[in-house]
Scaffold this active site. Sequence first.
Site, short mmCIF file in Angstrom:
data_model
loop_
_atom_site.label_atom_id
_atom_site.label_comp_id
_atom_site.label_asym_id
_atom_site.label_seq_id
_atom_site.Cartn_x
_atom_site.Cartn_y
_atom_site.Cartn_z
N PHE A 34 36.35 44.87 39.49
CA PHE A 34 36.93 44.74 38.00
C PHE A 34 36.38 43.61 37.16
O PHE A 34 36.13 43.80 35.95
CB PHE A 34 38.31 44.43 38.28
CG PHE A 34 39.22 44.72 36.74
CD1 PHE A 34 39.30 45.82 36.13
CD2 PHE A 34 39.82 43.64 36.23
CE1 PHE A 34 40.00 45.70 34.88
CE2 PHE A 34 40.56 43.52 35.20
CZ PHE A 34 40.54 44.83 34.38
N ARG A 58 27.45 26.31 38.98
CA ARG A 58 29.03 26.79 38.54
C ARG A 58 29.00 28.19 38.97
O ARG A 58 28.17 29.02 39.28
CB ARG A 58 29.06 26.67 36.94
CG ARG A 58 28.88 25.28 36.26
CD ARG A 58 30.44 24.67 36.70
NE ARG A 58 30.23 23.22 35.94
CZ ARG A 58 29.87 22.23 36.57
NH1 ARG A 58 29.31 22.11 38.03
NH2 ARG A 58 29.90 20.92 35.84
N GLU A 59 30.11 28.56 39.31
CA GLU A 59 30.57 30.01 39.25
C GLU A 59 31.17 30.42 38.01
O GLU A 59 31.95 29.93 37.33
CB GLU A 59 31.77 30.19 40.32
CG GLU A 59 31.17 30.19 41.83
CD GLU A 59 30.73 28.78 42.31
OE1 GLU A 59 29.51 28.38 42.40
OE2 GLU A 59 31.57 27.73 41.89
N GLU A 119 45.08 51.00 22.50
CA GLU A 119 46.21 50.33 23.41
C GLU A 119 47.58 50.07 22.79
O GLU A 119 48.53 50.24 23.54
CB GLU A 119 45.74 48.88 23.45
CG GLU A 119 44.36 48.62 24.28
CD GLU A 119 44.65 48.86 25.84
OE1 GLU A 119 45.70 48.83 26.32
OE2 GLU A 119 43.56 49.07 26.60
N GLU A 123 50.85 51.47 24.83
CA GLU A 123 51.80 50.35 25.36
C GLU A 123 52.97 50.23 24.39
O GLU A 123 53.87 49.50 24.87
CB GLU A 123 50.92 49.12 25.51
CG GLU A 123 49.77 48.99 26.29
CD GLU A 123 49.14 47.47 26.51
OE1 GLU A 123 49.48 46.89 25.86
OE2 GLU A 123 48.02 47.43 27.36
N GLY A 142 35.26 27.53 30.34
CA GLY A 142 35.03 26.75 31.43
C GLY A 142 34.39 27.41 32.65
O GLY A 142 33.60 27.02 33.47
N GLU A 146 34.60 35.84 29.14
CA GLU A 146 35.30 36.76 28.17
C GLU A 146 35.57 36.41 26.91
O GLU A 146 35.86 35.12 26.40
CB GLU A 146 36.90 36.86 28.95
CG GLU A 146 37.58 37.79 28.06
CD GLU A 146 39.24 37.90 28.66
OE1 GLU A 146 40.17 38.88 28.13
OE2 GLU A 146 39.41 37.04 29.64
N GLU A 169 46.64 53.82 35.94
CA GLU A 169 46.06 52.68 36.28
C GLU A 169 46.67 51.44 36.45
O GLU A 169 46.17 50.04 36.74
CB GLU A 169 45.33 52.43 34.64
CG GLU A 169 44.29 53.38 34.18
CD GLU A 169 43.87 52.94 32.59
OE1 GLU A 169 44.27 52.13 32.10
OE2 GLU A 169 43.16 54.05 31.94
N GLU A 171 49.70 50.48 35.38
CA GLU A 171 50.40 49.85 34.40
C GLU A 171 51.79 50.29 34.40
O GLU A 171 52.33 51.52 34.55
CB GLU A 171 49.77 50.14 32.96
CG GLU A 171 48.40 49.60 32.92
CD GLU A 171 47.75 50.07 31.37
OE1 GLU A 171 46.97 49.25 31.11
OE2 GLU A 171 48.32 50.92 30.64
#
Length: 214
Positions: A34, A58-59, A119, A123, A142, A146, A169, A171
């Site tokens: 995901f 860094r990851e 959405e 929702e 950091g 996104e 999904e 939800e």
Amino acid sequence: MRFVLIEFMDILQQATYNNNDVEIDSRESLYQGFIQVERVKLRHRLFNQKTYTPIIQRELIQRKEAAGVLIYDDQQQKFALIEQFRVGAMDDLDSPWQLEIIAGVLDGDESPENCIRRESIEESGCVITALEHLFTFYPSAGACNEIFHLYAAQATLPTDGGIFGMPEEGENIKLHLIQYAELNTLLKSKRLKNAPIIMALQWLRQRLAALPNV
């Protein structure tokens, strides 16, 4: 004072450096699901110098762009928030069920506006026409790439809340309709724990303060 003003105007126009001042040594994929996770080794330029940092590891969490909207209704003097379980908050001492604005990730090359309209129906059952863009930002630059697009929209809210979402999904979303009069109490509470909802409600408070008879 003049130097400070010039420096401020400069930083408004552009950042001190850009991506040409970053040198990538390696990028290694660690996980794909995901979300995606990479291990990146890089070095970047230092302020006021021509030299670079040593190699830094860094990851990097890669996530799709997301968009969210605060829906409000001046006629009813209410706004809509949703409540749902969030795995990122599963260790929260208060509750993993978080209050949020309506939001979702962009599907393919979908625009933020189309994402929000989709959405909103899923929702809350609300149909949105006009959207006002508030901010576009990195929620956690950091460690994550996104980008979040934050909007507000006036729409006709239902008279009652309800349970929404896409069960296939995973939800399970509860819609809350909150009176304008409760806004300040909500902002002072401990229930708001994510940036989009705090930013959106601060915007709504400023908007309402500028309106007569609200």
